[in-house]
Design an enzyme around this catalytic site. Structure first.
Site, PDB file in Angstrom:
ATOM      1  N   GLU A  93      29.254 -14.430  -2.526  1.00  0.00           N
ATOM      2  CA  GLU A  93      29.060 -13.538  -3.681  1.00  0.00           C
ATOM      3  C   GLU A  93      29.265 -12.075  -3.336  1.00  0.00           C
ATOM      4  OE1 GLU A  93      25.205 -13.390  -5.499  1.00  0.00           O
ATOM      5  OE2 GLU A  93      24.189 -13.833  -3.647  1.00  0.00           O
ATOM      6  N   TRP A 118      -3.531  -2.070  -1.455  1.00  0.00           N
ATOM      7  CA  TRP A 118      -3.418  -3.423  -2.002  1.00  0.00           C
ATOM      8  C   TRP A 118      -4.090  -4.312  -0.970  1.00  0.00           C
ATOM      9  CZ3 TRP A 118      -1.642  -5.743  -6.439  1.00  0.00           C
ATOM     10  CH2 TRP A 118      -1.634  -7.127  -6.418  1.00  0.00           C
ATOM     11  N   HIS A 131      30.704 -36.981   7.082  1.00  0.00           N
ATOM     12  CA  HIS A 131      31.078 -37.765   5.882  1.00  0.00           C
ATOM     13  C   HIS A 131      32.135 -37.043   5.056  1.00  0.00           C
ATOM     14  CE1 HIS A 131      27.888 -40.617   6.718  1.00  0.00           C
ATOM     15  NE2 HIS A 131      27.108 -39.578   6.960  1.00  0.00           N
ATOM     16  N   ARG A 176       3.788   0.650  -6.733  1.00  0.00           N
ATOM     17  CA  ARG A 176       3.620  -0.373  -5.697  1.00  0.00           C
ATOM     18  C   ARG A 176       2.455  -1.301  -6.002  1.00  0.00           C
ATOM     19  NH1 ARG A 176       4.836   1.107  -0.231  1.00  0.00           N
ATOM     20  NH2 ARG A 176       6.822   2.152  -0.228  1.00  0.00           N
ATOM     21  N   GLU A 234      22.048 -21.198   0.815  1.00  0.00           N
ATOM     22  CA  GLU A 234      21.825 -19.783   0.465  1.00  0.00           C
ATOM     23  C   GLU A 234      22.740 -18.878   1.279  1.00  0.00           C
ATOM     24  OE1 GLU A 234      20.721 -17.881  -1.630  1.00  0.00           O
ATOM     25  OE2 GLU A 234      20.223 -15.984  -0.675  1.00  0.00           O
ATOM     26  N   LYS A 262      25.363 -16.250  -0.296  1.00  0.00           N
ATOM     27  CA  LYS A 262      25.333 -14.814   0.039  1.00  0.00           C
ATOM     28  C   LYS A 262      26.706 -14.336   0.467  1.00  0.00           C
ATOM     29  CE  LYS A 262      21.750 -13.125  -1.181  1.00  0.00           C
ATOM     30  NZ  LYS A 262      21.690 -14.183  -2.103  1.00  0.00           N
ATOM     31  N   CYS A 283       0.856  -1.186   0.000  1.00  0.00           N
ATOM     32  CA  CYS A 283       0.000   0.000   0.000  1.00  0.00           C
ATOM     33  C   CYS A 283       0.892   1.236   0.000  1.00  0.00           C
ATOM     34  CB  CYS A 283      -0.892   0.017   1.236  1.00  0.00           C
ATOM     35  SG  CYS A 283      -1.901  -1.457   1.401  1.00  0.00           S
ATOM     36  N   LYS A 312      23.152  -8.989 -12.395  1.00  0.00           N
ATOM     37  CA  LYS A 312      21.868  -9.178 -11.716  1.00  0.00           C
ATOM     38  C   LYS A 312      21.035 -10.231 -12.431  1.00  0.00           C
ATOM     39  CE  LYS A 312      18.600  -8.529  -8.785  1.00  0.00           C
ATOM     40  NZ  LYS A 312      18.775  -9.168  -7.433  1.00  0.00           N
ATOM     41  N   ASN A 319      -0.528   0.769   6.169  1.00  0.00           N
ATOM     42  CA  ASN A 319       0.156  -0.151   5.267  1.00  0.00           C
ATOM     43  C   ASN A 319       0.704  -1.280   6.114  1.00  0.00           C
ATOM     44  OD1 ASN A 319       1.534  -1.388   3.213  1.00  0.00           O
ATOM     45  ND2 ASN A 319       3.291   0.002   3.287  1.00  0.00           N
ATOM     46  N   GLY A 320       0.362  -2.521   5.801  1.00  0.00           N
ATOM     47  CA  GLY A 320       0.901  -3.661   6.554  1.00  0.00           C
ATOM     48  C   GLY A 320      -0.220  -4.537   7.101  1.00  0.00           C
TER      49      GLY A 320
HETATM   50  C1  AGP Z   1      21.489 -14.406  -5.990  1.00  0.00           C
HETATM   51  O1  AGP Z   1      21.988 -13.623  -4.897  1.00  0.00           O
HETATM   52  C2  AGP Z   1      22.351 -14.296  -7.215  1.00  0.00           C
HETATM   53  N1  AGP Z   1      22.393 -12.955  -7.651  1.00  0.00           N
HETATM   54  C3  AGP Z   1      22.021 -15.323  -8.296  1.00  0.00           C
HETATM   55  O2  AGP Z   1      22.303 -16.596  -7.748  1.00  0.00           O
HETATM   56  C4  AGP Z   1      20.553 -15.340  -8.802  1.00  0.00           C
HETATM   57  O3  AGP Z   1      19.716 -15.840  -7.799  1.00  0.00           O
HETATM   58  C5  AGP Z   1      20.482 -16.290 -10.020  1.00  0.00           C
HETATM   59  O4  AGP Z   1      21.309 -15.759 -11.015  1.00  0.00           O
HETATM   60  C6  AGP Z   1      19.054 -16.457 -10.558  1.00  0.00           C
HETATM   61  O5  AGP Z   1      18.585 -15.232 -11.031  1.00  0.00           O
HETATM   62  P1  AGP Z   1      17.007 -15.103 -11.327  1.00  0.00           P
HETATM   63  O6  AGP Z   1      16.324 -15.324 -10.022  1.00  0.00           O
HETATM   64  O7  AGP Z   1      16.833 -13.726 -11.873  1.00  0.00           O
HETATM   65  O8  AGP Z   1      16.640 -16.171 -12.309  1.00  0.00           O
END
Ligand code: AGP
Length: 606
Positions: A486, A74, A502, A27, A479, A483, A2, A601, A98-99
């Site tokens: 990367e 929303w 193992h 939004r 994950e 994180k 919202c 990205k 909002n929320g």
């Molecule tokens: C996530 O932090 C990375 N930037 C990368 O692993 C990303 O998740 C992956 O390239 C998939 O991208 P997408 O979700 O746009 O398909």
């Protein structure tokens, strides 16, 4: 999400309120409205659909007041009809929100018993009558709001005006962002600085738990405990984009902090929070007939899919095959016609994921995609699109998109379970409630961010870091390692905690930090045993858990306490600590957090 705006103006504010709301259209919304103080009493105009419908209403029924609030809604609680559109009001107060107010049902029952009449299905109306009730008991507007805030549970932002008070507006932030704008003899309120750009670039961002008393001469800001606090005035970036970092140093930090709001927004698209049920859009496939699911994605999106696998198999009792898209597409697994193939992608443009989608489509699968960009190629080539409503994600390291992907997958697992009868209505309600609580719990985690800065100093010295988890915490371990890798460039690996003995345990010594993700669930004791194996070899354990330290049974280097959450929903909550560990370590290391080296990205090449 919202959108909230408010103006204490020196002239009629109706047109400016609508203009500010227009800057929040990105939004997404399904109705809009404004309210003003007109000669001492409150008036409002609302309309379903787009802002032009509200403008048409104002042409025939103008408002001339100099004090007003506005809202784009929303729908979370209650259908997107005018009756449920904000602002909501009594004869004394008008509120935009909002929320999610989680405890609104209890408040509604209590206030109804005290003679208040509710006209809508919204959770917001509970705020209206709670403040009104305080004023009826003799409290002034400010005290009535202060008392009401102490009764509200959930993640929300509020804007409030009062009959008979032409120079007063109160704002409150608890989980959803709010910005104050400073003008010449005017004050403004907005969900972000973008809404206020036409009026001012001098902004104060409220912090988590803050509430503010606005008058034309300025704002008095109070913290959650009611103590007066000062917040800095900043110059908002005059950004051509519809996004800016707000009061954060990086887009990644802003996006981590947006999670309470965008998760609420995404859940609202798939749940009927008032009824406590899933409200899943038609996928063009009979969910009850789904006998097999495949999931394919890359990177963080793949780890979201892996959590989804655990949920769908556990709740809906459907076998799920999952693989990274770059493997799936070349493995060419046999696929029985009529299966459901799920694709998870923030950008909706990842080449490997798109190629796998085309393979599955060519093999007779029903294609559904969970994407953050509804106009993306993957979305366009899917039979059904399940949008994440995370808003633009600018940081290369995916954060809010990940937790919104989890939100959609969790709702899908419940929908499949209900369609196949593997869970009953009571179990559905329990799981829906578990998800509804997550925005508030994440807000709690985000209030304790300074402990991660201390931890970052230690982690920055490491050459290798291990992440361990079991069950749905295992994909979180993967994950978390991704994180850290990367954005800080420190080597890290995620393992199922049961796999440690193992082989990976050979890595353990006093120079290897081990991040253990362990909600106090059915697997907790097993994971504690693995932790003791690590401690016995001098490993530096960083435990992320809701469990009391006394239950751990071995030495810890750090214990990051997380609020208790329903076991089903822990992946959404525990994602945030692992994001903060990586973020603060990268900041300490001085890397380019938003644009890490070598990364893009969206990987649109194979
Ligand atoms: C996530 O932090 C990375 N930037 C990368 O692993 C990303 O998740 C992956 O390239 C998939 O991208 P997408 O979700 O746009 O398909």
């Amino acid at each position: 999400m919202c959108g909230i705006v408010g103006i204490l103006g020196t002239k009629a504010v109706a047109t400016d309120l609508v203009d500010a709301l227009r800057r929040l259209e990105y939004r997404g919304y399904d109705s809009a409205g404004i309210a003003t103080v007109e000669n001492g009493h409150l008036e409002r105009r609302r309309a379903e659909g787009k802002l032009r419908n509200l403008e048409t209403r104002l042409l025939t029924e103008p408002l001339t007041g100099r004090t007003g609030i506005g809202h784009t809604r929303w729908a979370t609680h209650g259908r997107p009809v005018e009756r449920n559109a904000h602002p909501h009001m009594s004869d004394r107060v008008s509120v935009v929100h909002n929320g999610i107010i989680e405890n609104y049902r209890d408040l509604k029952a209590e206030l109804t018993a005290r003679g208040h009449t509710f006209e809508t299905d919204t959770d917001t109306e509970a705020v209206v009558h709670l403040v009104t009730d305080g004023m009826q008991q003799g409290l002034g507007p400010i005290e009535a709001v202060r008392a009401a805030l102490g009764r509200l549970e959930g993640a929300f932002a509020l804007g409030i005006i009062f009959a008979g008070h032409d120079d007063l507006m109160i704002a409150a932030r608890q989980g959803s962002p709010l910005a104050l704008g400073h003008g010449t003899g005017e004050m403004y309120l907005g969900s972000d600085a973008i809404a206020l750009a036409p009026f001012t670039d001098t902004i104060t961002y409220l912090e988590e738990g803050d509430w503010a008393v606005l008058r034309r001469t300025g704002a008095e800001i109070y913290d959650r405990a009611g103590a007066r606090v000062e917040r800095p005035l900043v110059k908002a970036v005059a950004s051509a984009l519809l996004v800016d970092k707000g009061n954060h140093r990086h887009f990644m930090a802003k996006e981590i902090h947006e999670q309470p709001e965008v998760i609420s927004h995404t859940l609202a698209n798939y749940l009927d929070m008032a009824a406590g049920t899933v409200n899943f859009p038609p996928l063009g496939i009979d969910l009850a007939s789904v006998s097999r699911v495949t999931i394919s994605a890359c990177g963080t999106a793949y780890y979201a899919g892996l959590v989804g696998k655990y949920w769908i198999e556990r709740i809906a009792r459907i076998p799920v095959e999952i693989d990274t898209a770059s493997e799936f597409r070349y493995r060419e697994p046999p696929l029985s016609p009529g299966g459901l193939s799920l694709f998870v992608s923030q950008s909706g443009e990842t080449a490997d994921t798109l190629a796998t989608l085309r393979y599955c489509k060519a093999n007779g699968q029903r294609i559904a995609s969970i994407v953050n960009v509804r106009t993306s190629t993957i979305a366009r080539e899917s039979h059904a699109v399940l949008p994440t409503l995370a808003g633009p994600e600018i940081g290369v390291a995916s954060t809010k998109a990940f937790t919104c992907q989890l939100s959609v997958l969790a709702c899908l697992a419940i929908a499949l379970g209900r369609a196949r009868g593997t869970i009953d209505a009571a179990q559905e309600a329990e799981l829906v409630k578990a998800l509804t609580e997550i925005p508030r719990l994440i807000s709690t985690v985000l209030r304790n961010e300074d402990e991660y800065e201390k931890l970052a100093h230690e982690l920055s010295k490491a050459r290798d870091v291990l992440y361990l988890g079991r069950g749905t915490s295992y994909p979180l371990a993967l994950e978390g390692a991704l994180k850290l890798k990367e954005i800080s460039y420190i080597h890290a690996e995620g393992y199922g905690a049961g796999e440690l003995k193992h082989g990976p345990i050979a890595l353990i010594d006093e120079n290897v930090p081990v991040v253990v993700i362990a909600p106090e669930d059915e697997l907790f004791e097993k994971t504690m045993s693995n932790m003791q194996e690590v401690a016995a070899r001098g490993g530096q354990i960083i435990l992320v858990s809701d469990a009391e330290s006394s239950k751990v049974g071995c030495r810890l280097a750090t214990h990051i306490r997380v609020p208790k959450a329903h076991p089903f929903a822990t992946p959404l909550l525990y994602a945030v600590p692992i994001q903060l560990i990586a973020y603060h370590t990268a900041v300490f290391m001085g890397t380019d957090v938003d644009q890490p080296r070598n990364l893009a990205k969206s990987v649109t090449v194979e």
